[in-house]
Design an enzyme around this catalytic site. Structure first.
Site, PDB file in Angstrom:
ATOM      1  N   ARG A  46       0.830  -1.213   0.000  1.00  0.00           N
ATOM      2  CA  ARG A  46       0.000   0.000   0.000  1.00  0.00           C
ATOM      3  C   ARG A  46       0.867   1.268   0.000  1.00  0.00           C
ATOM      4  O   ARG A  46       1.004   1.939  -1.017  1.00  0.00           O
ATOM      5  CB  ARG A  46      -0.949  -0.037   1.226  1.00  0.00           C
ATOM      6  CG  ARG A  46      -2.066   1.001   1.194  1.00  0.00           C
ATOM      7  CD  ARG A  46      -1.664   2.372   1.639  1.00  0.00           C
ATOM      8  NE  ARG A  46      -1.121   2.385   3.013  1.00  0.00           N
ATOM      9  CZ  ARG A  46      -0.536   3.446   3.539  1.00  0.00           C
ATOM     10  NH1 ARG A  46      -0.427   4.568   2.848  1.00  0.00           N
ATOM     11  NH2 ARG A  46      -0.032   3.414   4.762  1.00  0.00           N
TER      12      ARG A  46
ATOM     13  N   HIS B 297       9.010   7.333   7.976  1.00  0.00           N
ATOM     14  CA  HIS B 297       9.550   7.454   6.621  1.00  0.00           C
ATOM     15  C   HIS B 297      11.018   7.856   6.772  1.00  0.00           C
ATOM     16  O   HIS B 297      11.432   8.380   7.802  1.00  0.00           O
ATOM     17  CB  HIS B 297       8.732   8.448   5.798  1.00  0.00           C
ATOM     18  CG  HIS B 297       7.417   7.854   5.337  1.00  0.00           C
ATOM     19  ND1 HIS B 297       7.216   7.371   4.064  1.00  0.00           N
ATOM     20  CD2 HIS B 297       6.264   7.618   6.012  1.00  0.00           C
ATOM     21  CE1 HIS B 297       5.988   6.881   3.969  1.00  0.00           C
ATOM     22  NE2 HIS B 297       5.386   7.020   5.136  1.00  0.00           N
TER      23      HIS B 297
ATOM     24  N   HIS C 177       5.644   4.571  12.716  1.00  0.00           N
ATOM     25  CA  HIS C 177       5.596   4.509  11.247  1.00  0.00           C
ATOM     26  C   HIS C 177       6.541   5.597  10.738  1.00  0.00           C
ATOM     27  O   HIS C 177       6.168   6.767  10.638  1.00  0.00           O
ATOM     28  CB  HIS C 177       4.152   4.763  10.816  1.00  0.00           C
ATOM     29  CG  HIS C 177       3.888   4.763   9.343  1.00  0.00           C
ATOM     30  ND1 HIS C 177       3.255   3.706   8.701  1.00  0.00           N
ATOM     31  CD2 HIS C 177       4.136   5.674   8.376  1.00  0.00           C
ATOM     32  CE1 HIS C 177       3.124   3.995   7.413  1.00  0.00           C
ATOM     33  NE2 HIS C 177       3.652   5.195   7.184  1.00  0.00           N
TER      34      HIS C 177
ATOM     35  N   CYS D  20       4.123   9.248   0.184  1.00  0.00           N
ATOM     36  CA  CYS D  20       2.731   9.654   0.078  1.00  0.00           C
ATOM     37  C   CYS D  20       2.596  10.667  -1.047  1.00  0.00           C
ATOM     38  O   CYS D  20       3.341  11.653  -1.084  1.00  0.00           O
ATOM     39  CB  CYS D  20       2.254  10.260   1.395  1.00  0.00           C
ATOM     40  SG  CYS D  20       0.602  10.932   1.296  1.00  0.00           S
TER      41      CYS D  20
ATOM     42  N   ASN E  42       9.083   4.467   3.254  1.00  0.00           N
ATOM     43  CA  ASN E  42       9.179   4.071   4.660  1.00  0.00           C
ATOM     44  C   ASN E  42      10.578   3.552   4.946  1.00  0.00           C
ATOM     45  O   ASN E  42      11.287   3.113   4.045  1.00  0.00           O
ATOM     46  CB  ASN E  42       8.195   2.915   4.947  1.00  0.00           C
ATOM     47  CG  ASN E  42       6.773   3.372   4.907  1.00  0.00           C
ATOM     48  OD1 ASN E  42       6.169   3.395   3.851  1.00  0.00           O
ATOM     49  ND2 ASN E  42       6.239   3.753   6.037  1.00  0.00           N
TER      50      ASN E  42
HETATM   51  P1  HMG Z   1     -13.193  14.244  -1.847  1.00  0.00           P
HETATM   52  O1  HMG Z   1     -12.970  14.635  -3.272  1.00  0.00           O
HETATM   53  O2  HMG Z   1     -13.308  15.321  -0.822  1.00  0.00           O
HETATM   54  O3  HMG Z   1     -14.411  13.232  -1.717  1.00  0.00           O
HETATM   55  O4  HMG Z   1     -12.005  13.268  -1.422  1.00  0.00           O
HETATM   56  P2  HMG Z   1     -15.960  13.413  -1.912  1.00  0.00           P
HETATM   57  O5  HMG Z   1     -16.625  12.757  -0.745  1.00  0.00           O
HETATM   58  O6  HMG Z   1     -16.314  14.846  -2.213  1.00  0.00           O
HETATM   59  O7  HMG Z   1     -16.239  12.539  -3.226  1.00  0.00           O
HETATM   60  C1  HMG Z   1     -15.747  12.908  -4.491  1.00  0.00           C
HETATM   61  C2  HMG Z   1     -15.849  11.734  -5.429  1.00  0.00           C
HETATM   62  O8  HMG Z   1     -15.005  10.670  -4.971  1.00  0.00           O
HETATM   63  C3  HMG Z   1     -17.253  11.148  -5.503  1.00  0.00           C
HETATM   64  O9  HMG Z   1     -17.365  10.557  -6.797  1.00  0.00           O
HETATM   65  C4  HMG Z   1     -17.201  10.038  -4.496  1.00  0.00           C
HETATM   66  O10 HMG Z   1     -18.141   9.031  -4.736  1.00  0.00           O
HETATM   67  C5  HMG Z   1     -15.786   9.506  -4.687  1.00  0.00           C
HETATM   68  P3  HMG Z   1     -18.048  11.329  -8.022  1.00  0.00           P
HETATM   69  O11 HMG Z   1     -19.432  11.668  -7.514  1.00  0.00           O
HETATM   70  O12 HMG Z   1     -17.205  12.554  -8.269  1.00  0.00           O
HETATM   71  O13 HMG Z   1     -17.995  10.340  -9.124  1.00  0.00           O
HETATM   72  N1  HMG Z   1     -15.240   8.849  -3.508  1.00  0.00           N
HETATM   73  C6  HMG Z   1     -14.683   7.632  -3.510  1.00  0.00           C
HETATM   74  N2  HMG Z   1     -14.466   6.743  -4.492  1.00  0.00           N
HETATM   75  C7  HMG Z   1     -13.885   5.575  -4.144  1.00  0.00           C
HETATM   76  N3  HMG Z   1     -13.476   5.278  -2.881  1.00  0.00           N
HETATM   77  C8  HMG Z   1     -13.672   6.158  -1.895  1.00  0.00           C
HETATM   78  C9  HMG Z   1     -14.303   7.389  -2.185  1.00  0.00           C
HETATM   79  N4  HMG Z   1     -14.623   8.457  -1.443  1.00  0.00           N
HETATM   80  C10 HMG Z   1     -15.210   9.346  -2.259  1.00  0.00           C
HETATM   81  N5  HMG Z   1     -13.283   5.840  -0.654  1.00  0.00           N
HETATM   82  C11 HMG Z   1     -11.156  11.378  -0.189  1.00  0.00           C
HETATM   83  C12 HMG Z   1     -11.960  12.678  -0.120  1.00  0.00           C
HETATM   84  C13 HMG Z   1     -10.888  10.973   1.243  1.00  0.00           C
HETATM   85  C14 HMG Z   1     -11.970  10.333  -0.911  1.00  0.00           C
HETATM   86  C15 HMG Z   1      -9.845  11.638  -0.978  1.00  0.00           C
HETATM   87  O14 HMG Z   1      -9.218  12.746  -0.422  1.00  0.00           O
HETATM   88  C16 HMG Z   1      -8.890  10.472  -0.923  1.00  0.00           C
HETATM   89  O15 HMG Z   1      -9.150   9.404  -1.463  1.00  0.00           O
HETATM   90  N6  HMG Z   1      -7.728  10.669  -0.276  1.00  0.00           N
HETATM   91  C17 HMG Z   1      -6.742   9.589  -0.092  1.00  0.00           C
HETATM   92  C18 HMG Z   1      -5.364  10.102  -0.280  1.00  0.00           C
HETATM   93  C19 HMG Z   1      -4.400   8.972  -0.020  1.00  0.00           C
HETATM   94  O16 HMG Z   1      -4.664   7.822  -0.312  1.00  0.00           O
HETATM   95  N7  HMG Z   1      -3.210   9.303   0.541  1.00  0.00           N
HETATM   96  C20 HMG Z   1      -2.228   8.294   0.851  1.00  0.00           C
HETATM   97  C21 HMG Z   1      -2.600   7.413   2.014  1.00  0.00           C
HETATM   98  S1  HMG Z   1      -2.322   8.159   3.606  1.00  0.00           S
HETATM   99  C22 HMG Z   1      -0.628   7.961   3.867  1.00  0.00           C
HETATM  100  O17 HMG Z   1       0.085   7.536   2.994  1.00  0.00           O
HETATM  101  C23 HMG Z   1      -0.087   8.252   5.237  1.00  0.00           C
HETATM  102  C24 HMG Z   1       0.190   6.979   6.042  1.00  0.00           C
HETATM  103  O18 HMG Z   1       1.080   6.122   5.360  1.00  0.00           O
HETATM  104  C25 HMG Z   1       0.776   7.334   7.426  1.00  0.00           C
HETATM  105  C26 HMG Z   1       1.990   8.297   7.349  1.00  0.00           C
HETATM  106  O19 HMG Z   1       2.927   8.033   6.563  1.00  0.00           O
HETATM  107  O20 HMG Z   1       1.965   9.264   8.098  1.00  0.00           O
HETATM  108  C27 HMG Z   1      -1.107   6.192   6.311  1.00  0.00           C
HETATM  109 MG    MG Z   2       3.225   6.361   5.322  1.00  0.00          MG
END
Ligand code: HMG
Ligand code: MG
Length: 329
Positions: free
Chosen positions: A38, A238, A236, A269, A278
């Protein structure tokens, strides 16, 4: 030393019985959560084929990693690299059921959990994520820190009502790419809320951009441990500034027994500019095994896995220990 032969993803049930379950859980046992499928692959500029992801998960399973974060159900518009989440979940749940390994999936909101539940699979564990800084929270999930907690509480309630365990991530616990240094007291308050209000069984504290040092990690954890027990916390790190192993060892010295890492040091990210992968799982396991800790992991096989995935996706292996070990095998 036990040697494992890679037999390919079709023979995933043939895991050596000597390697599991994790029978000798003791104070010296450190649980590794490998997040490479992931966190490692979400940031690759070329989308990694599903078959390669599945082989990576298979090799990590054979290396006896106790918990492997396999994918995320985030919006594919935001992170196209994870668009095959349902396929990954289906494959993993059908092939590895009951083998003693955990395979959590990352979920941002209720829509994400609903997508996962649509598969009809009995999901055992999810991981939810939020941030300790407003800038990163907005860029990563388009929400404020507080609104994020409300959204995550909804997800956790839905998960708990389906009998699913909820792990939490709190990002930017040392510094934020947009807001600068993070106040450890804020991290401590939010940690308590993630555990008590949202109901996470464990919280992984993320140095998302790898700016931490031994001193800042210690300062942050000392504040957190005023509010929550070390047994509830994972680390966690990086490795952007090469401090990952030192920071993790400091956390372990302070009582943390769950460590996230990524084979080959893969990852980063997409919404944390300049952050690298990481800390590598091989470096952490090498360091722990030589500091009196056990992980149950086959480091030789893991090192070969780091070489294999790095070559396969055309990047250099980010693990120093992994490269050194693999060169002698
Ligand atoms: P948004 O644009 O504000 O969402 O994004 P929304 O609720 O307004 O929806 C917009 C559209 O997205 C809609 O579709 C929803 O249905 C769809 P449309 O009507 O335009 O066709 N939608 C989805 N589709 C599929 N799966 C979903 C989903 N949710 C809404 N779950 C949202 C908000 C949270 C979805 C977006 O910002 C997002 O996906 N962000 C994820 C970013 C990400 O993955 N970052 C990396 C992971 S975190 C990380 O790496 C840190 C970590 O490792 C720890 C660390 O290192 O500190 C964990
Ligand atoms: Mg991370």
């Amino acid at each position: 030393m036990l040697k494992l032969k890679n037999r390919g993803i079709l023979n995933v049930f043939k895991i050596s019985p000597q390697l599991r379950p994790f029978s000798s859980i003791s104070q010296n046992f450190v649980k590794i959560v490998d997040v490479s499928p992931r966190d490692g692959l979400q940031n690759e500029s070329t989308i990694v084929p599903t078959s390669v992801k599945l082989e990576l998960i298979d090799r990590l399973t054979k290396a006896n990693i106790p918990s492997i974060e396999i994918t995320s159900f985030v919006s594919p518009k935001w992170v196209p690299q994870m668009a095959d989440a349902k396929d990954i979940l289906r494959f993993v749940s059908s092939k590895y059921e009951g083998n003693g390994t955990s395979y959590p999936i990352l979920i941002p909101n209720t829509k994400g959990l609903e997508r996962a539940l649509e598969t009809g699979i009995a999901i055992k564990e999810i991981a939810i994520f939020g941030a300790a800084s407003e800038g990163f929270s907005k860029k990563n999930t388009n929400t404020s820190v507080n609104e994020g907690i409300r959204i995550l509480k909804e997800v956790a309630d839905l998960a708990h009502s389906n009998g699913i365990k909820v792990r939490g991530y709190l990002s930017t616990v040392i510094g934020c790419p947009y807001d600068g240094p993070t106040d450890p007291k804020k991290v401590a308050d939010l940690s308590q809320r993630y555990l008590e209000e949202i109901g996470c069984y464990e919280l992984s504290l993320g140095d998302t951009i790898g700016v931490g040092t031994v001193k800042t990690t210690e300062k942050m954890l000392m504040e957190v441990f005023k509010k929550v027990a070390p047994s509830k916390i994972a680390i966690h790190a990086h490795d952007t500034y090469g401090q990952g192993v030192a920071n993790v060892l400091k956390a372990v010295e302070m009582g943390v027994r769950v460590v996230d890492a990524s084979v080959g040091g893969l990852g980063g990210c997409p919404y944390a500019q300049g952050a690298t992968g990481n800390v590598s799982t091989e470096d952490i396991v090498y360091s722990l095994h030589n500091s009196g800790y056990q992980t149950g992991i086959d480091l030789d096989f893991l090192s070969k896995t780091g070489e294999w995935i790095s070559t396969t996706i055309g990047r250099s292996n980010g693990s120093r220990a992994g490269k050194a070990i693999a060169s002698k095998l």
